[in-house]
Design an enzyme around this catalytic site. Structure first.
Site, short mmCIF file in Angstrom:
data_model
loop_
_atom_site.label_atom_id
_atom_site.label_comp_id
_atom_site.label_asym_id
_atom_site.label_seq_id
_atom_site.Cartn_x
_atom_site.Cartn_y
_atom_site.Cartn_z
N HIS A 72 0.83 -1.21 0.00
CA HIS A 72 0.00 0.00 0.00
C HIS A 72 0.86 1.26 0.00
O HIS A 72 1.65 1.47 0.92
CB HIS A 72 -0.89 -0.04 1.26
CG HIS A 72 -1.84 1.09 1.38
ND1 HIS A 72 -1.84 1.93 2.47
CD2 HIS A 72 -2.83 1.51 0.56
CE1 HIS A 72 -2.81 2.82 2.32
NE2 HIS A 72 -3.42 2.60 1.18
N ARG A 73 0.73 2.08 -1.03
CA ARG A 73 1.56 3.28 -1.23
C ARG A 73 3.05 2.88 -1.28
O ARG A 73 3.90 3.60 -0.77
CB ARG A 73 1.32 4.33 -0.14
CG ARG A 73 -0.15 4.66 0.08
CD ARG A 73 -0.37 5.70 1.16
NE ARG A 73 -1.77 5.78 1.56
CZ ARG A 73 -2.24 6.49 2.55
NH1 ARG A 73 -1.42 7.26 3.26
NH2 ARG A 73 -3.53 6.49 2.86
N GLU A 89 0.20 -0.72 -4.72
CA GLU A 89 -0.85 0.28 -4.90
C GLU A 89 -0.26 1.66 -4.71
O GLU A 89 0.62 1.84 -3.86
CB GLU A 89 -1.97 0.04 -3.86
CG GLU A 89 -3.19 0.92 -4.01
CD GLU A 89 -3.20 2.18 -3.16
OE1 GLU A 89 -4.19 2.91 -3.22
OE2 GLU A 89 -2.20 2.47 -2.44
N ASP A 115 -1.22 6.24 -5.48
CA ASP A 115 -2.27 7.24 -5.70
C ASP A 115 -1.79 8.31 -6.68
O ASP A 115 -0.65 8.77 -6.57
CB ASP A 115 -2.60 7.91 -4.37
CG ASP A 115 -2.83 6.89 -3.26
OD1 ASP A 115 -3.89 6.24 -3.28
OD2 ASP A 115 -1.93 6.72 -2.41
N HIS A 132 -0.51 10.75 -2.05
CA HIS A 132 -1.83 10.39 -1.54
C HIS A 132 -2.77 11.58 -1.36
O HIS A 132 -3.92 11.56 -1.80
CB HIS A 132 -1.71 9.66 -0.20
CG HIS A 132 -3.05 9.29 0.37
ND1 HIS A 132 -3.75 10.11 1.22
CD2 HIS A 132 -3.85 8.22 0.15
CE1 HIS A 132 -4.90 9.56 1.51
NE2 HIS A 132 -4.98 8.40 0.88
N GLU A 184 -4.48 4.17 -8.16
CA GLU A 184 -5.70 4.78 -7.63
C GLU A 184 -5.82 6.20 -8.15
O GLU A 184 -4.95 7.04 -7.91
CB GLU A 184 -5.70 4.76 -6.09
CG GLU A 184 -7.02 5.31 -5.58
CD GLU A 184 -7.12 5.47 -4.07
OE1 GLU A 184 -6.37 4.82 -3.32
OE2 GLU A 184 -7.98 6.28 -3.66
N LYS A 236 -7.08 9.66 -7.89
CA LYS A 236 -7.56 10.47 -6.75
C LYS A 236 -8.35 11.68 -7.24
O LYS A 236 -8.07 12.83 -6.86
CB LYS A 236 -6.36 10.92 -5.91
CG LYS A 236 -5.81 9.82 -5.00
CD LYS A 236 -6.70 9.59 -3.80
CE LYS A 236 -6.09 8.64 -2.79
NZ LYS A 236 -7.07 8.11 -1.84
N ASP A 265 0.58 -1.83 4.60
CA ASP A 265 1.78 -0.97 4.66
C ASP A 265 3.03 -1.79 4.96
O ASP A 265 4.14 -1.28 4.85
CB ASP A 265 1.60 0.09 5.76
CG ASP A 265 0.38 0.98 5.54
OD1 ASP A 265 0.03 1.20 4.37
OD2 ASP A 265 -0.22 1.44 6.53
O1 G3P Z 1 -6.61 1.63 -2.73
C1 G3P Z 1 -6.75 1.28 -1.40
C2 G3P Z 1 -6.53 2.46 -0.50
O2 G3P Z 1 -5.31 3.06 -0.86
C3 G3P Z 1 -7.63 3.48 -0.56
O3 G3P Z 1 -7.51 4.46 0.42
O4 G3P Z 1 -6.90 6.63 1.31
O5 G3P Z 1 -5.22 4.81 1.37
O6 G3P Z 1 -5.83 5.89 -0.79
P1 G3P Z 1 -6.30 5.49 0.57
MG MG Z 2 -4.73 4.62 -2.22
#
Ligand code: G3P
Ligand code: MG
Length: 241
Positions: A6-7, A33, A35, A48, A108, A110, A228
């Site tokens: 994640h990120r 993943e 953003d 993000h 993702e 945004k 994470d």
């Molecule tokens: O894509 C999953 C998650 O990243 C969505 O929420 O706020 O972490 O971008 P956020």
């Molecule tokens: Mg995200």
């Protein structure tokens, strides 16, 4: 159950930076993943928040700054002095990190706060130019953006993001249409989700850093988690199977 970093590997590196992505690129996890926002000069950047305040030494909205203005800021020191000088990556720079790896790339979009006119088209253009269509999932809380993505590039997989507990989720997802449901962790195990599992739609869940919850979600039939701590979670889930 698959794991997405994640990120990037954001538990141990500054989120959405090249360091976090390089670390993820060395891991045997399924995917990563990140953003995407758009700058004042219509460049795609990976960050993000709408503002740079939390993750840099600067202030202001991404949409109001040019890429070169954004590149003047430090996106590593807020996390640790070890990462001083880390800059905001463009989408192309991030995709290049994974150009010869096996990872699935969840981009993702945004555009749920600011609409970023033309962003969907630009993302698809870049992904196509880099011949990465088959490795990409486009997701968004802006369901209009993934609807548009499906119209422009039907072969690219999409995921509809939700924070909420849903009513009749299968009808909603098929109506967009999206290929998968990406949902905040507690909502993923509500009874109304059963119909999604039964319909065979992939369910992916964020953000899962706890071993107990990861195992619960795997049991429930979740296809993937966003975490994470991808390396730690990979070791835990491998040991179990
Ligand atoms: O894509 C999953 C998650 O990243 C969505 O929420 O706020 O972490 O971008 P956020
Ligand atoms: Mg995200």
């Amino acid at each position: 159950m698959n794991i997405f970093a994640h990120r990037g590997a954001s538990g141990t590196y500054p989120e959405n930076t090249i360091s976090a992505f390089k670390e993820a690129s060395y891991l045997p996890v399924h995917g990563v993943e990140f953003d995407v926002h758009m700058t004042a000069d219509n460049e795609l950047v990976v960050i993000h928040d709408e503002k740079i305040n939390r993750t840099s030494d600067g202030k202001g909205y991404v949409k109001d700054m040019t890429l070169s203005e954004l590149k003047n800021h430090d996106f590593g020191s807020w996390f640790s002095a070890d990462f001083a000088g880390e800059t905001i990556p463009t989408l192309q720079e991030v995709l290049e990190v994974f150009s010869s790896t096996h990872h699935v790339l969840n981009i993702e979009l945004k555009s749920d706060i600011f609409p970023y006119d033309g962003m969907v088209e630009k993302v698809i253009e870049l992904v196509t130019a880099m011949q990465m269509e088959s490795r990409v999932i486009l997701s968004s809380f802006d369901h209009g953006a993934i609807q548009k993505a499906k119209q422009l590039a039907p072969s690219i997989k999409t995921g509809a993001l939700f924070m909420e507990v849903l009513v009749n989720p299968v009808d909603y997802i098929r109506n967009i249409p999206a290929d998968a449901l990406h949902v905040l962790f507690p909502a993923a195990i509500r009874p109304s989700m059963q119909e999604v599992f039964e319909a065979g739609l992939p369910v992916r869940t964020f953000t899962v850093n706890d071993e107990k919850y990861a195992k619960m979600l795997e049991q429930a039939g979740v296809e993937a988690i966003f975490t994470d701590y991808p390396e730690k979670m990979y070791t835990i889930l491998q040991a179990k199977s």
